[in-house]
Design a protein around this motif. Structure first.
Motif, PDB file in Angstrom:
ATOM      1  N   ILE A  35      -9.289 -23.516  13.029  1.00  0.00           N
ATOM      2  CA  ILE A  35      -8.241 -22.737  12.372  1.00  0.00           C
ATOM      3  C   ILE A  35      -6.940 -23.522  12.444  1.00  0.00           C
ATOM      4  N   GLY A  36      -6.169 -23.455  11.386  1.00  0.00           N
ATOM      5  CA  GLY A  36      -4.893 -24.155  11.328  1.00  0.00           C
ATOM      6  C   GLY A  36      -3.779 -23.374  12.013  1.00  0.00           C
ATOM      7  N   PRO A  37      -2.623 -24.004  12.166  1.00  0.00           N
ATOM      8  CA  PRO A  37      -1.527 -23.366  12.907  1.00  0.00           C
ATOM      9  C   PRO A  37      -0.934 -22.142  12.216  1.00  0.00           C
ATOM     10  N   ASN A  38      -0.818 -22.144  10.889  1.00  0.00           N
ATOM     11  CA  ASN A  38      -0.223 -20.994  10.201  1.00  0.00           C
ATOM     12  C   ASN A  38      -1.098 -19.747  10.280  1.00  0.00           C
ATOM     13  N   PRO A  39      -2.387 -19.833   9.949  1.00  0.00           N
ATOM     14  CA  PRO A  39      -3.212 -18.632  10.109  1.00  0.00           C
ATOM     15  C   PRO A  39      -3.375 -18.235  11.576  1.00  0.00           C
ATOM     16  N   PHE A  40      -3.377 -19.213  12.467  1.00  0.00           N
ATOM     17  CA  PHE A  40      -3.465 -18.911  13.894  1.00  0.00           C
ATOM     18  C   PHE A  40      -2.290 -18.024  14.305  1.00  0.00           C
ATOM     19  N   ASP A  41      -1.090 -18.433  13.929  1.00  0.00           N
ATOM     20  CA  ASP A  41       0.106 -17.645  14.274  1.00  0.00           C
ATOM     21  C   ASP A  41       0.070 -16.264  13.639  1.00  0.00           C
ATOM     22  N   ALA A  42      -0.362 -16.185  12.376  1.00  0.00           N
ATOM     23  CA  ALA A  42      -0.406 -14.895  11.678  1.00  0.00           C
ATOM     24  C   ALA A  42      -1.393 -13.936  12.345  1.00  0.00           C
ATOM     25  N   LEU A  43      -2.562 -14.438  12.688  1.00  0.00           N
ATOM     26  CA  LEU A  43      -3.567 -13.585  13.320  1.00  0.00           C
ATOM     27  C   LEU A  43      -3.143 -13.164  14.722  1.00  0.00           C
ATOM     28  N   ARG A  44      -2.636 -14.110  15.485  1.00  0.00           N
ATOM     29  CA  ARG A  44      -2.223 -13.795  16.863  1.00  0.00           C
ATOM     30  C   ARG A  44      -1.064 -12.799  16.882  1.00  0.00           C
ATOM     31  N   SER A  45      -0.131 -12.937  15.943  1.00  0.00           N
ATOM     32  CA  SER A  45       0.993 -11.999  15.911  1.00  0.00           C
ATOM     33  C   SER A  45       0.548 -10.601  15.486  1.00  0.00           C
ATOM     34  N   SER A  46      -0.624 -10.515  14.851  1.00  0.00           N
ATOM     35  CA  SER A  46      -1.185  -9.213  14.487  1.00  0.00           C
ATOM     36  C   SER A  46      -2.101  -8.663  15.574  1.00  0.00           C
ATOM     37  N   GLY A  47      -2.214  -9.379  16.680  1.00  0.00           N
ATOM     38  CA  GLY A  47      -3.030  -8.909  17.796  1.00  0.00           C
ATOM     39  C   GLY A  47      -4.511  -9.211  17.668  1.00  0.00           C
ATOM     40  N   ILE A  48      -4.873 -10.113  16.772  1.00  0.00           N
ATOM     41  CA  ILE A  48      -6.279 -10.460  16.556  1.00  0.00           C
ATOM     42  C   ILE A  48      -6.639 -11.642  17.450  1.00  0.00           C
ATOM     43  N   LYS A  49      -7.737 -11.508  18.186  1.00  0.00           N
ATOM     44  CA  LYS A  49      -8.221 -12.590  19.044  1.00  0.00           C
ATOM     45  C   LYS A  49      -9.097 -13.529  18.221  1.00  0.00           C
ATOM     46  N   ILE A  50      -9.028 -14.815  18.539  1.00  0.00           N
ATOM     47  CA  ILE A  50      -9.746 -15.838  17.785  1.00  0.00           C
ATOM     48  C   ILE A  50     -10.691 -16.573  18.730  1.00  0.00           C
ATOM     49  N   PHE A  51     -11.954 -16.678  18.331  1.00  0.00           N
ATOM     50  CA  PHE A  51     -12.958 -17.366  19.130  1.00  0.00           C
ATOM     51  C   PHE A  51     -13.578 -18.493  18.317  1.00  0.00           C
ATOM     52  N   GLN A  52     -13.917 -19.575  19.016  1.00  0.00           N
ATOM     53  CA  GLN A  52     -14.477 -20.743  18.337  1.00  0.00           C
ATOM     54  C   GLN A  52     -15.992 -20.759  18.483  1.00  0.00           C
ATOM     55  N   ALA A  53     -16.664 -20.872  17.343  1.00  0.00           N
ATOM     56  CA  ALA A  53     -18.122 -20.992  17.318  1.00  0.00           C
ATOM     57  C   ALA A  53     -18.497 -22.466  17.291  1.00  0.00           C
ATOM     58  N   PRO A  54     -19.587 -22.849  17.964  1.00  0.00           N
ATOM     59  CA  PRO A  54     -20.016 -24.246  17.899  1.00  0.00           C
ATOM     60  C   PRO A  54     -20.516 -24.600  16.506  1.00  0.00           C
ATOM     61  N   PRO A  55     -20.466 -25.865  16.128  1.00  0.00           N
ATOM     62  CA  PRO A  55     -20.917 -26.256  14.790  1.00  0.00           C
ATOM     63  C   PRO A  55     -22.418 -26.043  14.603  1.00  0.00           C
ATOM     64  N   GLY A  56     -22.793 -25.665  13.370  1.00  0.00           N
ATOM     65  CA  GLY A  56     -24.201 -25.537  13.019  1.00  0.00           C
ATOM     66  C   GLY A  56     -24.877 -24.267  13.511  1.00  0.00           C
ATOM     67  N   ILE A  57     -24.120 -23.260  13.880  1.00  0.00           N
ATOM     68  CA  ILE A  57     -24.692 -22.018  14.400  1.00  0.00           C
ATOM     69  C   ILE A  57     -24.719 -20.962  13.291  1.00  0.00           C
ATOM     70  N   LYS A  58     -25.739 -20.116  13.311  1.00  0.00           N
ATOM     71  CA  LYS A  58     -25.838 -19.032  12.335  1.00  0.00           C
ATOM     72  C   LYS A  58     -24.888 -17.901  12.718  1.00  0.00           C
ATOM     73  N   VAL A  59     -24.516 -17.110  11.728  1.00  0.00           N
ATOM     74  CA  VAL A  59     -23.595 -15.995  11.939  1.00  0.00           C
ATOM     75  C   VAL A  59     -24.159 -15.021  12.957  1.00  0.00           C
ATOM     76  N   LYS A  60     -25.444 -14.660  12.826  1.00  0.00           N
ATOM     77  CA  LYS A  60     -26.034 -13.698  13.760  1.00  0.00           C
ATOM     78  C   LYS A  60     -26.074 -14.245  15.186  1.00  0.00           C
ATOM     79  N   ASP A  61     -26.263 -15.562  15.337  1.00  0.00           N
ATOM     80  CA  ASP A  61     -26.267 -16.166  16.670  1.00  0.00           C
ATOM     81  C   ASP A  61     -24.860 -16.211  17.259  1.00  0.00           C
ATOM     82  N   ALA A  62     -23.870 -16.471  16.415  1.00  0.00           N
ATOM     83  CA  ALA A  62     -22.476 -16.464  16.881  1.00  0.00           C
ATOM     84  C   ALA A  62     -22.083 -15.061  17.327  1.00  0.00           C
ATOM     85  N   LEU A  63     -22.552 -14.062  16.620  1.00  0.00           N
ATOM     86  CA  LEU A  63     -22.268 -12.676  16.979  1.00  0.00           C
ATOM     87  C   LEU A  63     -22.891 -12.325  18.328  1.00  0.00           C
ATOM     88  N   SER A  64     -24.127 -12.726  18.544  1.00  0.00           N
ATOM     89  CA  SER A  64     -24.761 -12.442  19.830  1.00  0.00           C
ATOM     90  C   SER A  64     -24.119 -13.253  20.953  1.00  0.00           C
TER      91      SER A  64
END
Length: 141
Positions: free
Chosen positions: A72-101
């Protein structure tokens, strides 16, 4: 809890898109009602400028509390964090359902800050050739 995952395809078997602002889809999963999955196409994917901010606004409008993405870039990072949204990093090549679990099992790393060094990712010369050799083709070491 409403979770947003950046995705390269329109289902849970798709790979997590490593680009937040230019991901193809956002998949929103409601943890309280696991059957409620909302898939939103990212209208900022082809934006010339401001894709990250537009994507962040989409996530905010959808009332997500958590974002799972690759980078994630710095501008969306700041926008999301200022809205109280937590951001997590998924490893490359992972499926959405696996990232969720992985998120549910606390295996993902929360992104709490970004490196904001000088040069805007272009090195010591700020992209003007003032690194080694100062743009004259010679090495200065």
């Amino acid at each position: 809890m409403r979770i947003c995952i950046t995705s390269s395809g329109p289902n849970l078997d798709s790979l997590v898109d490593p680009r937040f602002g230019r991901c193809v889809y956002f998949i929103f999963v409601d943890e309280e009602n696991k059957r409620k999955i909302n898939i939103v196409q990212n209208d900022a994917v082809n934006a010339i400028r401001g894709a990250g901010i537009r994507a962040a606004q989409t996530v905010i409008d959808q009332k997500a509390e958590v974002v799972i993405t690759g980078n994630i870039g710095p501008n969306p990072f700041d926008a999301l964090r200022s809205s109280g949204i937590k951001i997590f990093q998924a490893p490359p090549g992972i499926k959405v359902k696996d990232a969720l679990s992985d998120f549910k099992e606390n295996k993902l790393t929360e992104i709490t800050s970004l490196f904001r060094g000088r040069g805007f990712g272009r090195g010591r010369g700020f992209g003007r050739g003032f690194g080694r050799g100062f743009g004259r083709g010679r090495k200065s070491f």
